[in-house]
Design an enzyme around this catalytic site. Structure first.
Site, PDB file in Angstrom:
ATOM      1  N   ARG A 244       0.837  -1.210   0.000  1.00 57.14           N
ATOM      2  CA  ARG A 244       0.000   0.000   0.000  1.00 57.14           C
ATOM      3  C   ARG A 244       0.868   1.255   0.000  1.00 57.14           C
ATOM      4  NH1 ARG A 244      -5.114  -1.139   2.918  1.00 57.14           N
ATOM      5  NH2 ARG A 244      -5.926  -3.013   1.912  1.00 57.14           N
TER       6      ARG A 244
ATOM      7  N   ASP B   6     -18.329   6.319   9.580  1.00 54.50           N
ATOM      8  CA  ASP B   6     -17.061   5.666   9.257  1.00 54.50           C
ATOM      9  C   ASP B   6     -15.978   6.698   9.566  1.00 54.50           C
ATOM     10  OD1 ASP B   6     -16.416   3.002   7.228  1.00 54.50           O
ATOM     11  OD2 ASP B   6     -14.783   4.423   7.548  1.00 54.50           O
TER      12      ASP B   6
HETATM   13  C1  LIG Z   1     -14.493  -3.862   5.355  1.00 54.65           C
HETATM   14  S1  LIG Z   1     -15.363  -2.366   5.624  1.00 54.65           S
HETATM   15  C2  LIG Z   1     -16.948  -2.955   6.165  1.00 54.65           C
HETATM   16  C3  LIG Z   1     -18.101  -2.188   5.550  1.00 54.65           C
HETATM   17  C4  LIG Z   1     -19.501  -2.690   5.871  1.00 54.65           C
HETATM   18  N1  LIG Z   1     -19.781  -2.652   7.300  1.00 54.65           N
HETATM   19  C5  LIG Z   1     -19.735  -4.071   5.330  1.00 54.65           C
HETATM   20  O1  LIG Z   1     -19.766  -5.037   6.100  1.00 54.65           O
HETATM   21  O2  LIG Z   1     -19.878  -4.212   4.110  1.00 54.65           O
HETATM   22  C6  LIG Z   1     -14.609  -1.805   7.166  1.00 54.65           C
HETATM   23  C7  LIG Z   1     -14.819  -0.320   7.419  1.00 54.65           C
HETATM   24  O3  LIG Z   1     -14.438  -0.049   8.768  1.00 54.65           O
HETATM   25  C8  LIG Z   1     -13.891   1.253   8.820  1.00 54.65           C
HETATM   26  N2  LIG Z   1     -13.102   1.397  10.053  1.00 54.65           N
HETATM   27  C9  LIG Z   1     -11.987   0.710  10.429  1.00 54.65           C
HETATM   28  N3  LIG Z   1     -11.545   1.144  11.611  1.00 54.65           N
HETATM   29  C10 LIG Z   1     -12.387   2.130  12.006  1.00 54.65           C
HETATM   30  C11 LIG Z   1     -12.447   2.973  13.145  1.00 54.65           C
HETATM   31  N4  LIG Z   1     -11.546   2.895  14.134  1.00 54.65           N
HETATM   32  N5  LIG Z   1     -13.468   3.853  13.229  1.00 54.65           N
HETATM   33  C12 LIG Z   1     -14.382   3.950  12.248  1.00 54.65           C
HETATM   34  N6  LIG Z   1     -14.374   3.189  11.142  1.00 54.65           N
HETATM   35  C13 LIG Z   1     -13.379   2.294  11.016  1.00 54.65           C
HETATM   36  C14 LIG Z   1     -13.079   1.355   7.534  1.00 54.65           C
HETATM   37  O4  LIG Z   1     -12.859   2.691   7.155  1.00 54.65           O
HETATM   38  C15 LIG Z   1     -13.969   0.593   6.537  1.00 54.65           C
HETATM   39  O5  LIG Z   1     -14.802   1.458   5.796  1.00 54.65           O
END
Ligand SMILES: C[S@@+](CC[C@H](N)C(=O)[O-])C[C@H]1O[C@@H](n2cnc3c(N)ncnc32)[C@H](O)[C@@H]1O
Length: 276
Positions: A35, A144
């Site tokens: 990345r 998010d």
């Molecule tokens: C794999 S996606 C999941 C999206 C959705 N919930 C789904 O299941 O399709 C994980 C998301 O978690 C968010 N994320 C990770 N750590 C986070 C944090 N500490 N606070 C807020 N969002 C976070 C990332 O930005 C990402 O958009």
């Protein structure tokens, strides 16, 4: 491109854990290296990983840290992902609202909403299940941390292939075509219909920070984000979410995730669905 040293990776892992709860185990070193390589290949500013890290250490702003978060995190998502969760709501949750008094308050939180596919799915599905949804005070909170994800969620515009798997009736009712031109190419996109967008409010929230919301929520979606956190972080997060759920409210996690072994005071009603 220089390689990411053990020391640099340890420093990155420490930042990711402290700020965002991300548990970057050694297995993630190659991913982080890739990345960073992509970022450096595009960058006009940074010449090496050390140069970038040095900038973050000495003069990194909050915005710089959010760009760094986007480099480290994963936003994979899709409409009607893990459809069985929506089937459960159709069978057990929405029927309880069919004869609810006018103006009844219903709150749903999509707690890691990524590009908005999840909260808009919740909205589309609610409209499908409850023809009289407008009689309720029904709102979906979508949060998010990622700026990139939040921009996409606010725009609510998706490429045609993101809707490929959706039934024709859902596409025709809840999405409006938008043609976008890039250079001499035009591409087909679809924007979520205002009747669904109006149900969803999108806000930035770091799940590790204090939360401004008071709840109570009827349903919280916390799907496919706990996989990035360690056990203690998961336990604390779910305990805080329990505090914001109403009695009988549901917490829905990702199908590949579990709360087993965590002391959170929720009862599993079926895999990935828990009730307070
Ligand atoms: C794999 S996606 C999941 C999206 C959705 N919930 C789904 O299941 O399709 C994980 C998301 O978690 C968010 N994320 C990770 N750590 C986070 C944090 N500490 N606070 C807020 N969002 C976070 C990332 O930005 C990402 O958009």
């Amino acid at each position: 491109m220089d390689t990411l040293s053990k020391r640099q990776f340890a420093e990155i892992a420490a930042i990711a854990r402290e700020r965002w709860g991300l548990d970057l185990t050694d297995k993630k070193q190659a991913l982080v290296q890739n990345r960073l390589a992509k970022m450096l290949a595009r960058s006009q500013t940074y010449e090496s990983i050390e140069h970038y890290l040095d900038h973050l250490r000495t003069s990194g702003t909050e915005e710089d840290m959010l760009v760094f978060f986007d480099i480290l995190s994963t936003n994979t998502t899709s409409f009607f992902r893990e459809k069985e969760h929506f089937d459960h709501l159709a069978e057990h949750f929405y029927p309880t609202l069919e004869s609810a008094p006018r103006g009844k308050r219903v709150r749903i939180w999509s707690a890691a909403c990524s590009n908005g596919s999840e909260p808009y799915t919740i909205g589309i599905h609610a409209r499908e299940c409850l023809p009289d949804l407008n009689n309720l005070d029904f709102k979906i909170l979508a949060t998010d941390l990622s700026n990139k994800a939040l921009d996409a969620a606010r725009n609510a515009v998706y490429p045609e292939k993101a809707l490929d798997h959706l039934p024709r009736q859902i596409r025709a009712t809840y999405f409006e075509p938008r043609v976008m031109t890039r250079g001499d190419k035009s591409e087909s996109f679809y924007q979520v219909h205002p009747s669904v967008r109006s149900l969803v409010s999108v806000h930035q929230l770091n799940l590790m920070d204090p939360w401004p919301m008071k709840g109570p929520f009827d349903v919280i979606f916390l799907r496919n984000v706990m996989i990035y956190f360690d056990k203690q972080t998961r336990e604390q997060l779910v305990q805080r979410m329990r505090g914001l759920l109403r009695a009988g409210g549901l917490l829905i996690i990702g199908s590949a995730e579990t709360l087993s072994g965590l002391d959170v005071g929720l009862r599993m009603v079926r895999p990935a669905i828990y009730v307070k």
